[in-house]
Motif scaffolding. Structure first.
Motif, mmCIF file in Angstrom:
data_model
loop_
_atom_site.group_PDB
_atom_site.id
_atom_site.type_symbol
_atom_site.label_atom_id
_atom_site.label_comp_id
_atom_site.label_asym_id
_atom_site.label_seq_id
_atom_site.Cartn_x
_atom_site.Cartn_y
_atom_site.Cartn_z
ATOM 1 N N LYS A 3 0.847 -1.193 0.000
ATOM 2 C CA LYS A 3 0.000 0.000 0.000
ATOM 3 C C LYS A 3 0.880 1.239 0.000
ATOM 4 C CE LYS A 3 -3.664 -2.368 2.558
ATOM 5 N NZ LYS A 3 -4.339 -2.529 3.865
ATOM 6 N N ILE A 61 -6.812 8.494 -7.445
ATOM 7 C CA ILE A 61 -6.059 7.435 -8.102
ATOM 8 C C ILE A 61 -6.510 7.356 -9.557
ATOM 9 C CG2 ILE A 61 -5.509 4.969 -8.095
ATOM 10 C CD1 ILE A 61 -6.355 4.916 -5.139
ATOM 11 N N ALA A 65 -5.467 2.026 -13.974
ATOM 12 C CA ALA A 65 -4.041 2.357 -13.994
ATOM 13 C C ALA A 65 -3.163 1.256 -13.432
ATOM 14 C CB ALA A 65 -3.810 3.646 -13.204
ATOM 15 N N LEU A 67 -3.298 0.293 -10.283
ATOM 16 C CA LEU A 67 -2.942 0.719 -8.929
ATOM 17 C C LEU A 67 -3.974 0.280 -7.884
ATOM 18 C CD1 LEU A 67 -1.669 4.336 -9.707
ATOM 19 C CD2 LEU A 67 -0.281 2.351 -9.069
ATOM 20 N N GLY A 69 -7.186 1.084 -7.650
ATOM 21 C CA GLY A 69 -8.096 2.142 -7.238
ATOM 22 C C GLY A 69 -9.500 1.655 -6.951
ATOM 23 N N SER A 72 -9.568 -0.723 -3.867
ATOM 24 C CA SER A 72 -9.437 -0.024 -2.582
ATOM 25 C C SER A 72 -10.716 0.745 -2.251
ATOM 26 C CB SER A 72 -8.225 0.920 -2.606
ATOM 27 O OG SER A 72 -8.358 1.902 -3.612
ATOM 28 N N LEU A 137 5.462 7.147 -8.996
ATOM 29 C CA LEU A 137 4.476 6.526 -9.869
ATOM 30 C C LEU A 137 4.298 7.389 -11.108
ATOM 31 C CD1 LEU A 137 1.720 5.727 -7.193
ATOM 32 C CD2 LEU A 137 3.511 4.184 -8.010
ATOM 33 N N ASN A 139 2.123 7.552 -14.559
ATOM 34 C CA ASN A 139 1.020 7.037 -15.359
ATOM 35 C C ASN A 139 1.004 7.760 -16.693
ATOM 36 O OD1 ASN A 139 -2.061 7.414 -16.233
ATOM 37 N ND2 ASN A 139 -1.856 5.469 -15.184
ATOM 38 N N SER A 218 3.161 -1.607 -12.707
ATOM 39 C CA SER A 218 2.310 -1.987 -11.578
ATOM 40 C C SER A 218 1.073 -2.723 -12.079
ATOM 41 C CB SER A 218 1.883 -0.729 -10.807
ATOM 42 O OG SER A 218 0.990 -1.070 -9.758
ATOM 43 N N THR A 223 0.567 2.113 -15.310
ATOM 44 C CA THR A 223 1.427 2.858 -14.394
ATOM 45 C C THR A 223 2.732 2.106 -14.151
ATOM 46 O OG1 THR A 223 -0.491 3.819 -13.287
ATOM 47 C CG2 THR A 223 1.607 3.899 -12.106
ATOM 48 N N PHE A 225 6.206 2.097 -11.651
ATOM 49 C CA PHE A 225 6.753 2.651 -10.416
ATOM 50 C C PHE A 225 8.273 2.531 -10.410
ATOM 51 C CE2 PHE A 225 6.095 -1.824 -9.280
ATOM 52 C CZ PHE A 225 7.257 -2.143 -8.595
ATOM 53 N N ASN A 248 -0.351 13.207 -13.669
ATOM 54 C CA ASN A 248 -0.346 11.752 -13.612
ATOM 55 C C ASN A 248 0.937 11.185 -13.009
ATOM 56 O OD1 ASN A 248 -2.898 11.215 -14.716
ATOM 57 N ND2 ASN A 248 -2.127 11.554 -16.784
#
Length: 257
Positions: A3, A61, A65, A67, A69, A72, A137, A139, A218, A223, A225, A248
């Motif tokens: 996270k 978020i 992507a 990630l 989003g 979560s 990050l 994107n 990711s 995206t 990282f 982004n």
């Protein structure tokens, strides 16, 4: 799975006799297609509590992507409704409900910063967060469907599409790890997404040139990282990529619940 300190904000209030969802300033759906909406619906069904909630979702978020989003958001709705309505469900029960919404949802329900996930994502072994690193990050600004990435994975590999990284050594990452351990990083879905969007590979190369000790796509992308051991180096990298990708680009740290 780790996270990070990039998150959406959800406001939940008991209201009416239905589920109401609004996402101001965002293009995400505000109906049954949204995972936050689905989470509310499945929560009321599982608990037997009469429906009635207003959800306002502030998106930070990027959408589609890679990630987590949507996952979560779904987890936040489950946790929020449990608290708002005093349902008294324990975390394991919420994780079980969340698994019906997506393989990543249990991780966001779990009270951990990092975990090694096995099975389809529901078997979580808590580990220490990736300490001592800044995470950049990047994107590229286009969406990638997770479903598309998985459906196309068999086209780029002769392995079982539901058993990724077969035979690869699994390394549990703890605080203050040596940079050499990051040489083992790999993402099987990257071959799928990069083939269609070669810009992802370019971003990886640029992140490493900027000083990242490791860079990887990711999830199902797009995206990418980069892990930076120094704060100033990470800030310079952020400034560099922000010139091209603007809002982004995010400089984050491991999130500690």
């Amino acid at each position: 799975m780790q996270k990070v300190s990039l998150f959406d904000i959800l406001h939940l209030s008991r209201q009416g006799a239905c589920i109401s969802l609004s996402c101001p300033g965002s293009t995400v759906p505000e109906d049954r297609e949204n995972l936050a909406y689905k989470a509310a619906r499945i929560f009321f069904s599982a608990t037997g509590i009469a429906p009635g909630v207003k959800i306002v979702l502030e998106k930070n978020i990027p959408v589609a992507a890679g990630l987590g989003g949507g996952s979560s958001d779904a987890a936040a709705v489950l946790l929020g409704l449990n608290r708002l309505l005093g349902a008294g469900l324990d975390r394991q029960r919420l994780m079980d409900i969340g698994l019906q919404l997506g393989a990543d949802v249990p991780f966001f329900v779990q009270d951990c910063s990092g975990a090694v996930a096995t099975g389809i994502g529901e078997c979580l072994q808590k580990v220490q967060p990736i300490g001592g690193y800044w995470i950049l990050l990047v994107n590229p600004g286009f969406a990638v469907s997770t479903r598309w990435a998985y459906e196309n994975f068999p086209l780029t590999s002769y392995s079982n599409p539901y058993i990724l990284a077969r035979g690869r050594k699994m390394t549990v990452v703890f605080d203050n790890v040596a940079p050499g351990l990051f040489e083992e990083l790999g993402n099987d879905l990257e071959a799928v997404t990069v083939k269609r969007f070669p810009e992802i590979g370019d971003i990886k190369k640029e992140l490493k040139k900027a000083g990242a000790v490791a860079a990887l796509m990711s999830g199902s992308g797009p995206t990418v990282f980069g892990l930076f051991s120094g704060k100033e180096e990470a800030r310079r990298g952020f400034a560099q990529f922000a010139k091209e990708y603007g809002a982004n680009v995010f400089l984050v740290r491991p999130y500690i619940p």
